[in-house]
Design an enzyme around this catalytic site. Sequence first.
Site, short mmCIF file in Angstrom:
data_model
loop_
_atom_site.label_atom_id
_atom_site.label_comp_id
_atom_site.label_asym_id
_atom_site.label_seq_id
_atom_site.Cartn_x
_atom_site.Cartn_y
_atom_site.Cartn_z
N MET A 28 -4.77 16.42 9.82
CA MET A 28 -4.46 15.78 8.54
C MET A 28 -2.97 15.95 8.24
O MET A 28 -2.53 15.79 7.09
CB MET A 28 -5.32 16.37 7.41
CG MET A 28 -6.82 16.12 7.67
SD MET A 28 -7.84 16.09 6.18
CE MET A 28 -7.59 17.71 5.56
N HIS A 35 -1.47 23.91 14.67
CA HIS A 35 -1.63 22.57 15.25
C HIS A 35 -0.85 22.47 16.56
O HIS A 35 -1.33 21.91 17.53
CB HIS A 35 -1.05 21.49 14.30
CG HIS A 35 -1.78 21.35 13.01
ND1 HIS A 35 -1.21 21.67 11.80
CD2 HIS A 35 -3.03 20.90 12.73
CE1 HIS A 35 -2.06 21.41 10.83
NE2 HIS A 35 -3.17 20.95 11.36
N GLY A 145 -9.38 23.91 16.11
CA GLY A 145 -9.09 25.33 15.91
C GLY A 145 -10.31 26.07 15.37
O GLY A 145 -11.14 25.50 14.65
N SER A 183 -2.39 27.67 8.03
CA SER A 183 -3.14 26.59 7.40
C SER A 183 -2.14 25.72 6.64
O SER A 183 -1.19 26.25 6.06
CB SER A 183 -4.15 27.19 6.41
OG SER A 183 -4.57 26.21 5.49
N SER A 184 -2.39 24.42 6.63
CA SER A 184 -1.50 23.55 5.86
C SER A 184 -1.52 23.94 4.39
O SER A 184 -0.54 23.78 3.66
CB SER A 184 -1.91 22.09 6.01
OG SER A 184 -1.90 21.75 7.38
N ARG A 185 -2.67 24.44 3.94
CA ARG A 185 -2.81 24.80 2.51
C ARG A 185 -2.00 26.06 2.15
O ARG A 185 -1.82 26.34 0.97
CB ARG A 185 -4.28 24.98 2.16
CG ARG A 185 -5.02 23.65 2.10
CD ARG A 185 -6.41 23.78 1.52
NE ARG A 185 -6.99 22.50 1.20
CZ ARG A 185 -7.90 21.87 1.96
NH1 ARG A 185 -8.32 22.41 3.08
NH2 ARG A 185 -8.38 20.70 1.59
#
Length: 274
Positions: A28, A35, A145, A183-185
């Site tokens: 995303m 990633h 992942g 994490s992107s978050r």
Amino acid sequence: MQIFTKTNNLIKYLESISEKQIGFVPTMGALHNGHLSLIQKCVKENDISIVSIFVNPTQFLEGEDFEKYPKKIEADKKICSLAGVDILFLPTADEIYFEDETNILAPKIKGYILEGYKRPGHFNGVLQVVLKLLNITKADNAYFGKKDAQQLYLIKKMVKELFLRTNIIECDIVREESGLALSSRNAYLEQSEKKDALLLSASLKKATQIVSKGEKDASKIKEEMLKTLKTIKVEYIEITDREFNKIATIQPGNTRILVAAYVGLTRLIDNIEV
Ligand code: PAF
């Protein structure tokens, strides 16, 4: 690196190179080193590597962070290109979804525990989009992942039960030196919240230490983890076997310990296998 935004153009292109082994990393976006590790493995192990960036609306619940999900498209393009990705797929929602379309539903039990209990319907959206992306890319290998352990489990289950041809490759969690799972978050975390975010991995580390000293009682391990997590809002701590069945006693080599918690307004998840 070629960039495709139209699904049909990508499908046509892939038909023209049909003899090649295709590797695929769905994302995303807001790419980080977690990633990147999937992408590098994908590039290394396949003739053609495809990365998709699509913030999939159907996997977000009402009131979740769909609108504000981090977007870093220029940086993401650079990361993919430097990593040697052959194809970047950047569809809009219209290129993926149809009116009144056929839906796939997550399993009624395993899709509605843990993450699926806290985010009911989330896995319907995840499986719907992953099925579409696997069909579009005709991937031989797709890379996911282990941080999203339940997602990975459900995708493997779907691939098996729908007789899809893609191999699902499980990739280890990438962590900061501090232990924080990437994490992107994490981008939502204020500097002052970073310390609290480390408590998730610290609690899992504590659990591993307790287990390695011989403790097998799941409730005692959860109790100890909770002590580490006492300053943040824990959503769940769960101990399951690798098939996501709750267990009361640790089964060495067949156990997962999972945690979800809020640090401020940011919801984080983490897990380990023991
Ligand atoms: O893990 C993610 O980033 C997403 O859930 C995925 C697999 C790309 C589907 O939108």
